[in-house]
Design an enzyme around this catalytic site. Structure first.
Site, PDB file in Angstrom:
ATOM      1  N   HIS A  92       8.868 -35.312  30.203  1.00  0.00           N
ATOM      2  CA  HIS A  92       9.564 -36.938  30.134  1.00  0.00           C
ATOM      3  C   HIS A  92       8.457 -37.817  30.712  1.00  0.00           C
ATOM      4  O   HIS A  92       8.700 -38.840  30.851  1.00  0.00           O
ATOM      5  CB  HIS A  92      10.851 -36.826  30.984  1.00  0.00           C
ATOM      6  CG  HIS A  92      11.615 -36.084  30.298  1.00  0.00           C
ATOM      7  ND1 HIS A  92      12.413 -36.083  29.414  1.00  0.00           N
ATOM      8  CD2 HIS A  92      12.206 -34.786  30.908  1.00  0.00           C
ATOM      9  CE1 HIS A  92      13.349 -35.223  29.265  1.00  0.00           C
ATOM     10  NE2 HIS A  92      13.347 -34.274  30.212  1.00  0.00           N
ATOM     11  N   GLN A  93       6.894 -37.493  30.637  1.00  0.00           N
ATOM     12  CA  GLN A  93       6.148 -38.481  30.986  1.00  0.00           C
ATOM     13  C   GLN A  93       5.835 -39.237  29.537  1.00  0.00           C
ATOM     14  O   GLN A  93       5.331 -38.735  28.746  1.00  0.00           O
ATOM     15  CB  GLN A  93       4.972 -37.841  31.438  1.00  0.00           C
ATOM     16  CG  GLN A  93       3.854 -38.737  32.000  1.00  0.00           C
ATOM     17  CD  GLN A  93       2.446 -38.387  32.393  1.00  0.00           C
ATOM     18  OE1 GLN A  93       2.176 -37.109  32.280  1.00  0.00           O
ATOM     19  NE2 GLN A  93       1.842 -39.046  32.954  1.00  0.00           N
ATOM     20  N   HIS A  99       2.545 -41.799  38.185  1.00  0.00           N
ATOM     21  CA  HIS A  99       3.529 -42.826  38.724  1.00  0.00           C
ATOM     22  C   HIS A  99       4.591 -42.095  39.210  1.00  0.00           C
ATOM     23  O   HIS A  99       5.201 -41.230  38.695  1.00  0.00           O
ATOM     24  CB  HIS A  99       4.038 -43.868  37.405  1.00  0.00           C
ATOM     25  CG  HIS A  99       4.507 -43.233  36.036  1.00  0.00           C
ATOM     26  ND1 HIS A  99       3.681 -42.820  35.231  1.00  0.00           N
ATOM     27  CD2 HIS A  99       5.531 -43.141  35.714  1.00  0.00           C
ATOM     28  CE1 HIS A  99       4.310 -42.495  34.298  1.00  0.00           C
ATOM     29  NE2 HIS A  99       5.607 -42.484  34.470  1.00  0.00           N
ATOM     30  N   PHE A 100       4.900 -42.764  40.215  1.00  0.00           N
ATOM     31  CA  PHE A 100       6.215 -41.987  41.068  1.00  0.00           C
ATOM     32  C   PHE A 100       7.088 -43.216  40.964  1.00  0.00           C
ATOM     33  O   PHE A 100       6.992 -44.348  41.284  1.00  0.00           O
ATOM     34  CB  PHE A 100       5.744 -42.020  42.543  1.00  0.00           C
ATOM     35  CG  PHE A 100       4.850 -40.917  43.017  1.00  0.00           C
ATOM     36  CD1 PHE A 100       3.486 -40.878  42.824  1.00  0.00           C
ATOM     37  CD2 PHE A 100       5.493 -39.822  43.412  1.00  0.00           C
ATOM     38  CE1 PHE A 100       2.858 -39.770  42.955  1.00  0.00           C
ATOM     39  CE2 PHE A 100       4.517 -38.352  43.670  1.00  0.00           C
ATOM     40  CZ  PHE A 100       3.268 -38.291  43.332  1.00  0.00           C
TER      41      PHE A 100
HETATM   42  P1  5GP Z   1       8.006 -41.638  32.437  1.00  0.00           P
HETATM   43  O1  5GP Z   1       8.903 -41.365  31.512  1.00  0.00           O
HETATM   44  O2  5GP Z   1       6.357 -41.957  31.998  1.00  0.00           O
HETATM   45  O3  5GP Z   1       8.072 -41.052  33.672  1.00  0.00           O
HETATM   46  O4  5GP Z   1       8.211 -43.441  32.940  1.00  0.00           O
HETATM   47  C1  5GP Z   1       7.679 -44.422  32.489  1.00  0.00           C
HETATM   48  C2  5GP Z   1       8.192 -45.792  33.026  1.00  0.00           C
HETATM   49  O5  5GP Z   1       7.571 -46.700  32.681  1.00  0.00           O
HETATM   50  C3  5GP Z   1       9.647 -45.788  32.256  1.00  0.00           C
HETATM   51  O6  5GP Z   1      10.652 -45.928  33.414  1.00  0.00           O
HETATM   52  C4  5GP Z   1       9.445 -47.283  31.742  1.00  0.00           C
HETATM   53  O7  5GP Z   1      10.674 -48.048  31.758  1.00  0.00           O
HETATM   54  C5  5GP Z   1       8.240 -47.835  32.487  1.00  0.00           C
HETATM   55  N1  5GP Z   1       7.523 -48.917  31.668  1.00  0.00           N
HETATM   56  C6  5GP Z   1       7.067 -48.670  30.357  1.00  0.00           C
HETATM   57  N2  5GP Z   1       6.397 -49.653  30.069  1.00  0.00           N
HETATM   58  C7  5GP Z   1       6.345 -50.634  31.050  1.00  0.00           C
HETATM   59  C8  5GP Z   1       5.935 -52.027  31.439  1.00  0.00           C
HETATM   60  O8  5GP Z   1       5.325 -52.652  30.468  1.00  0.00           O
HETATM   61  N3  5GP Z   1       6.329 -52.678  32.428  1.00  0.00           N
HETATM   62  C9  5GP Z   1       6.836 -51.941  33.352  1.00  0.00           C
HETATM   63  N4  5GP Z   1       7.152 -52.622  34.558  1.00  0.00           N
HETATM   64  N5  5GP Z   1       7.289 -50.797  33.338  1.00  0.00           N
HETATM   65  C10 5GP Z   1       7.145 -49.916  32.064  1.00  0.00           C
END
Ligand code: 5GP
Length: 138
Positions: A92-93, A99-100
């Protein structure tokens, strides 16, 4: 490595709601929060997954994460929360920069929902696994 959306946030090309910054770490509000206060904590180092992160960045993240959790608790009033860090698309990345997530859990149905398909530890397998892991860790 091509710049990710978080790289663009770090360089100021894309705006964000910043909540913390030091030499190695940056934190900001998630754009699609699972609950109020959902915060992302990232290293400035552009590592894709946690295993690729330097000890220096890892230590800086470890030092500040509890402080950020305390701030999220203080501001939201929500004492329960999850800290989540996904590695790889199958896990789910979505953004290829470590990022945490700090995700308050105000009540059932809000915050992070987790599937936890646990099975009992096989004792024989565990002995082999732990031995191999100790060796891998040197
Ligand atoms: P992952 O699924 O990779 O662990 O989480 C990525 C996170 O990044 C998601 O919760 C998504 O909402 C957040 N995210 C993606 N693009 C942006 C952005 O442009 N700005 C911010 N503040 N968060 C983002």
């Amino acid at each position: 490595m091509s710049e990710t959306i978080f790289g663009k946030i770090l360089s100021g090309v894309i705006p964000c709601h910043k909540v913390y910054e030091d030499e190695h770490v940056f934190a900001f509000l998630d754009i699609n929060p699972l609950s109020t206060g959902h915060t992302l904590v990232i290293p400035k180092e552009p590592a894709k997954t946690l295993d690729a992160l330097s000890d220096e960045s890892a230590a800086a993240l470890g030092r500040v994460l509890p402080r950020i959790c305390r701030a999220v608790i203080a501001v939201t009033g929500v004492r329960e929360y999850n800290v989540l860090e996904n590695n790889g698309p199958g896990a789910h990345q979505a953004v290829d920069h470590v990022h945490f997530h700090v995700i308050p859990k105000p009540r059932h149905g809000e915050g992070l929902g987790i599937g936890w398909p646990a099975r009992p530890l096989d004792q024989q397998e565990a002995t082999h696994l732990a031995t191999k892991l100790r060796a891998a860790l040197g």
